[in-house]
Design a protein around this motif. Structure first.
Motif, PDB file in Angstrom:
ATOM      1  N   TRP A 191      17.446  -9.729 -18.619  1.00  0.00           N
ATOM      2  CA  TRP A 191      18.110 -10.101 -17.363  1.00  0.00           C
ATOM      3  C   TRP A 191      17.518 -11.376 -16.759  1.00  0.00           C
ATOM      4  O   TRP A 191      18.244 -12.308 -16.410  1.00  0.00           O
ATOM      5  CB  TRP A 191      17.996  -8.947 -16.367  1.00  0.00           C
ATOM      6  N   ILE A 192      16.192 -11.453 -16.629  1.00  0.00           N
ATOM      7  CA  ILE A 192      15.546 -12.558 -15.892  1.00  0.00           C
ATOM      8  C   ILE A 192      15.721 -13.892 -16.604  1.00  0.00           C
ATOM      9  O   ILE A 192      15.819 -14.930 -15.958  1.00  0.00           O
ATOM     10  CB  ILE A 192      14.055 -12.275 -15.609  1.00  0.00           C
ATOM     11  N   ARG A 236      18.216 -15.119 -17.799  1.00  0.00           N
ATOM     12  CA  ARG A 236      19.507 -15.696 -17.445  1.00  0.00           C
ATOM     13  C   ARG A 236      19.624 -16.003 -15.960  1.00  0.00           C
ATOM     14  O   ARG A 236      20.667 -16.446 -15.497  1.00  0.00           O
ATOM     15  CB  ARG A 236      20.632 -14.748 -17.871  1.00  0.00           C
ATOM     16  N   GLN A 237      18.564 -15.795 -15.191  1.00  0.00           N
ATOM     17  CA  GLN A 237      18.607 -15.946 -13.742  1.00  0.00           C
ATOM     18  C   GLN A 237      17.947 -17.245 -13.283  1.00  0.00           C
ATOM     19  O   GLN A 237      17.120 -17.807 -13.989  1.00  0.00           O
ATOM     20  CB  GLN A 237      17.895 -14.775 -13.060  1.00  0.00           C
ATOM     21  N   LYS A 238      18.287 -17.640 -12.060  1.00  0.00           N
ATOM     22  CA  LYS A 238      17.660 -18.799 -11.437  1.00  0.00           C
ATOM     23  C   LYS A 238      16.818 -18.366 -10.245  1.00  0.00           C
ATOM     24  O   LYS A 238      16.376 -19.196  -9.473  1.00  0.00           O
ATOM     25  CB  LYS A 238      18.726 -19.786 -10.979  1.00  0.00           C
ATOM     26  N   VAL A 239      16.598 -17.073 -10.089  1.00  0.00           N
ATOM     27  CA  VAL A 239      15.881 -16.561  -8.927  1.00  0.00           C
ATOM     28  C   VAL A 239      14.401 -16.935  -8.986  1.00  0.00           C
ATOM     29  O   VAL A 239      13.817 -17.053 -10.048  1.00  0.00           O
ATOM     30  CB  VAL A 239      16.001 -15.022  -8.796  1.00  0.00           C
TER      31      VAL A 239
END
Length: 107
Positions: free
Chosen positions: A93-94, A96-99
């Motif tokens: 998951w992470i 693919r994230q920009k968080v």
């Protein structure tokens, strides 16, 4: 010196490069900041042991999903940590994230 020659010389000079943004040692994303994670927790004898720089979401998640005892015994290297079964869904998951920040408090 002519303006044309001055411009040509200026163009030939190396341009100062900006430092590369920090990269998380676990998810391998470029992030704004990282924090130091002791691969063997200090409480388990890793005070002077190896460390890796992790982004805040990864650092929080490592401590959420794994106990200090598991970290010390089963995941004393970053390669072992990347392969931890407990972290595979999170890592998928992470990546693919920009968080930059997540909230995942225990309880």
């Amino acid at each position: 010196m002519s303006r044309r020659r001055a411009r040509r010389l200026a163009a030939e000079l190396p341009t100062p490069s900006l430092p590369a943004p920090p990269r998380c040692g676990l998810c391998e994303r470029e992030v704004q900041s990282t924090s130091r994670h002791h691969l063997v927790p200090r409480e388990e004898g890793g005070r002077h042991g190896p460390v890796v720089d992790l982004c805040q979401p990864c650092h929080s998640s490592v401590h959420r999903f794994l106990s200090n005892r598991d970290l010390a015994r089963r995941y004393p290297t970053v390669e072992a940590l990347r392969g931890a079964e407990e972290l595979q869904t999170y890592l998928h998951w992470i990546r693919r994230q920009k968080v930059e920040r997540i909230r995942n408090r225990r309880g």
